[in-house]
Write an enzyme that holds these catalytic residues in place. Structure first.
Site, mmCIF file in Angstrom:
data_model
loop_
_atom_site.group_PDB
_atom_site.id
_atom_site.type_symbol
_atom_site.label_atom_id
_atom_site.label_comp_id
_atom_site.label_asym_id
_atom_site.label_seq_id
_atom_site.Cartn_x
_atom_site.Cartn_y
_atom_site.Cartn_z
ATOM 1 N N LEU A 41 -90.427 -82.774 54.457
ATOM 2 C CA LEU A 41 -90.992 -81.567 55.079
ATOM 3 C C LEU A 41 -92.505 -81.489 54.902
ATOM 4 O O LEU A 41 -93.053 -81.865 53.873
ATOM 5 C CB LEU A 41 -90.338 -80.319 54.467
ATOM 6 C CG LEU A 41 -88.818 -80.224 54.598
ATOM 7 C CD1 LEU A 41 -88.334 -78.873 54.072
ATOM 8 C CD2 LEU A 41 -88.349 -80.436 56.039
ATOM 9 N N HIS A 42 -93.169 -80.977 55.932
ATOM 10 C CA HIS A 42 -94.612 -80.734 55.899
ATOM 11 C C HIS A 42 -94.864 -79.354 56.493
ATOM 12 O O HIS A 42 -93.907 -78.646 56.857
ATOM 13 C CB HIS A 42 -95.357 -81.836 56.651
ATOM 14 C CG HIS A 42 -94.813 -82.100 58.027
ATOM 15 N ND1 HIS A 42 -94.899 -81.175 59.054
ATOM 16 C CD2 HIS A 42 -94.136 -83.159 58.537
ATOM 17 C CE1 HIS A 42 -94.335 -81.668 60.134
ATOM 18 N NE2 HIS A 42 -93.840 -82.872 59.850
ATOM 19 N N HIS A 45 -92.874 -78.226 59.571
ATOM 20 C CA HIS A 45 -91.507 -77.736 59.331
ATOM 21 C C HIS A 45 -91.554 -76.351 58.687
ATOM 22 O O HIS A 45 -90.745 -75.479 59.009
ATOM 23 C CB HIS A 45 -90.761 -78.658 58.356
ATOM 24 C CG HIS A 45 -90.561 -80.049 58.847
ATOM 25 N ND1 HIS A 45 -91.168 -81.134 58.265
ATOM 26 C CD2 HIS A 45 -89.795 -80.545 59.854
ATOM 27 C CE1 HIS A 45 -90.781 -82.238 58.889
ATOM 28 N NE2 HIS A 45 -89.962 -81.912 59.859
ATOM 29 N N GLN A 69 -80.405 -91.871 66.056
ATOM 30 C CA GLN A 69 -81.574 -91.691 66.923
ATOM 31 C C GLN A 69 -82.661 -92.720 66.657
ATOM 32 O O GLN A 69 -83.728 -92.666 67.269
ATOM 33 C CB GLN A 69 -82.109 -90.265 66.812
ATOM 34 C CG GLN A 69 -82.745 -89.889 65.486
ATOM 35 C CD GLN A 69 -83.045 -88.400 65.408
ATOM 36 O OE1 GLN A 69 -82.168 -87.594 65.182
ATOM 37 N NE2 GLN A 69 -84.297 -88.020 65.615
ATOM 38 N N GLN A 156 -92.928 -77.969 68.975
ATOM 39 C CA GLN A 156 -93.452 -78.472 70.259
ATOM 40 C C GLN A 156 -93.975 -79.896 70.132
ATOM 41 O O GLN A 156 -94.165 -80.590 71.120
ATOM 42 C CB GLN A 156 -94.574 -77.547 70.764
ATOM 43 C CG GLN A 156 -95.023 -77.906 72.182
ATOM 44 C CD GLN A 156 -96.363 -77.333 72.543
ATOM 45 O OE1 GLN A 156 -96.573 -76.132 72.392
ATOM 46 N NE2 GLN A 156 -97.278 -78.169 73.013
ATOM 47 N N GLN A 161 -88.174 -83.832 73.275
ATOM 48 C CA GLN A 161 -86.954 -83.458 72.546
ATOM 49 C C GLN A 161 -86.618 -81.975 72.805
ATOM 50 O O GLN A 161 -85.453 -81.629 73.030
ATOM 51 C CB GLN A 161 -87.156 -83.696 71.052
ATOM 52 C CG GLN A 161 -86.060 -83.094 70.183
ATOM 53 C CD GLN A 161 -86.188 -83.474 68.725
ATOM 54 O OE1 GLN A 161 -85.835 -84.582 68.348
ATOM 55 N NE2 GLN A 161 -86.677 -82.570 67.877
ATOM 56 N N VAL A 184 -98.414 -77.839 64.507
ATOM 57 C CA VAL A 184 -99.316 -77.566 63.384
ATOM 58 C C VAL A 184 -100.129 -78.836 63.144
ATOM 59 O O VAL A 184 -99.579 -79.941 63.110
ATOM 60 C CB VAL A 184 -98.519 -77.177 62.113
ATOM 61 C CG1 VAL A 184 -99.460 -76.931 60.942
ATOM 62 C CG2 VAL A 184 -97.674 -75.936 62.392
ATOM 63 N N ARG A 195 -94.275 -89.053 59.568
ATOM 64 C CA ARG A 195 -94.697 -90.459 59.632
ATOM 65 C C ARG A 195 -96.179 -90.631 59.305
ATOM 66 O O ARG A 195 -96.627 -91.763 59.116
ATOM 67 C CB ARG A 195 -94.393 -91.044 61.017
ATOM 68 C CG ARG A 195 -92.892 -91.187 61.265
ATOM 69 C CD ARG A 195 -92.579 -91.924 62.553
ATOM 70 N NE ARG A 195 -91.182 -92.326 62.594
ATOM 71 C CZ ARG A 195 -90.218 -91.691 63.289
ATOM 72 N NH1 ARG A 195 -90.521 -90.630 64.008
ATOM 73 N NH2 ARG A 195 -88.978 -92.117 63.263
HETATM 74 O O1 PAF Z 1 -86.904 -83.405 65.214
HETATM 75 C C1 PAF Z 1 -86.191 -83.922 64.313
HETATM 76 O O2 PAF Z 1 -86.537 -83.927 63.131
HETATM 77 C C2 PAF Z 1 -84.868 -84.560 64.691
HETATM 78 O O3 PAF Z 1 -84.951 -85.219 65.903
HETATM 79 C C3 PAF Z 1 -83.702 -83.559 64.684
HETATM 80 C C4 PAF Z 1 -83.877 -82.492 65.738
HETATM 81 C C5 PAF Z 1 -83.577 -82.912 63.318
HETATM 82 C C6 PAF Z 1 -82.390 -84.296 64.985
HETATM 83 O O4 PAF Z 1 -82.124 -85.271 64.045
#
Ligand code: PAF
Length: 293
Positions: A41-42, A45, A69, A156, A161, A184, A195
């Protein structure tokens, strides 16, 4: 951030247990906000968690690095896993329930259903990462079934996504409302991403040309330039000059369909994906234009 004292979030691993807690909370009249994440988390999030905490009575944050994914040559095994520090960061918001399911519960043996993502998944990331959005759509639908929240919050920064998820919940009649929250950025302009920690200092300097390109493109649009192809060429030149060689896309697009524009219309989304060293970064910006005549 909530001003109340620090309180360790409750950690739940079982899908059945989180669902029972969410349903019970809703039955007792509470609203539930949900922030699906892959952890590490940053501030980006945390802004989603803060918005959920401000708008809902209970916030659920899921932490699950979703294998489906990631493509075969992507960073699934090295993706940062920092559950303890993630939980600590969330202790400023409460009540927060951290839902960290096991891979075996998300993908039990024999599971073979995959969500076919909507049309908006096809361009851009859909070209660079052909299996990505099927993985995202499948895991997000499963998470929304496990955590049937009132509102789910997405950033966003993952613009495409957000489009995919918004369309999927409409198409599949999911009751949860989808909220998309602003990007942000660090003080230097780099969009926050889990990343970014892979970048060396030199790569980080090069990466700043991504947000700079978005700013230059926005300025050109605001000054009345409507030549989307020339603006996109300008963005690519800016990134090349900073040493970025691999640009998957740098385009101006229709904000709903993500079709590439030749001429900018009233609202455009500018989208970039580029590889800096070994790290693939994405960024975007929505620009609303007032009529030129
Ligand atoms: O945005 C993300 O971190 C991922 O794509 C998500 C929505 C948690 C699905 O794994």
């Amino acid at each position: 951030m909530n001003n109340s004292p620090i309180q360790t979030p409750e950690l739940i691993h079982s899908p059945k247990e989180i669902r029972a807690k969410v349903v019970a909370a809703q039955k007792s009249g509470l609203t539930v906000g949900f922030v699906p994440t892959m952890g590490a988390l940053h501030e980006g999030h945390l802004s989603l968690a803060g918005r959920a905490a401000a708008e809902c009575d209970v916030t659920v944050v899921s932490i699950f690095v979703n294998p489906t994914q990631f493509g075969p040559s992507e960073d699934f095994s090295k993706y940062p896993r920092t559950l303890d520090s993630d939980i600590e960061l969330l202790s400023h918001y409460h009540p927060v329930w951290v839902f960290a399911p096991e891979a075996a519960d998300m993908y039990p043996p024999g599971m073979s259903t995959v969500v076919s993502p909507p049309r908006v998944s096809s361009p851009l990331e859909g070209v660079s990462r052909p299996t990505h959005f099927a993985g995202v759509a499948t895991v997000v639908l499963k998470l929304l079934n496990m955590v049937p929240a009132d509102i789910a919050y997405f950033g966003q920064k993952d613009y495409q996504q957000a489009c995919v998820i918004r369309q999927m919940v409409i198409d599949l009649d999911v009751a949860t409302r989808i909220a998309v929250c602003p990007i942000v950025r660090d003080d230097d302009g780099l969009a926050m991403s889990s990343r970014n920690r892979y970048l060396t200092p030199a790569e980080r300097t090069a990466a700043l040309s991504i947000s700079r390109s978005l700013r230059v493109a926005t300025e050109r649009l605001e000054a009345g330039d409507r030549d989307a192809e020339s603006i996109a060429a300008g963005m690519r030149a800016e990134m090349h000059a900073a040493g970025i060689r691999e640009i998957d896309y740098a385009i101006l697009a229709n904000p709903q369909t993500l079709e590439t524009l030749q001429t900018a219309t009233d609202t455009v989304v500018i989208l970039i994906a580029a590889r800096v060293g070994g790290t693939r970064l994405i960024d975007n910006c929505v620009v609303s234009l007032s009529p030129t005549e």
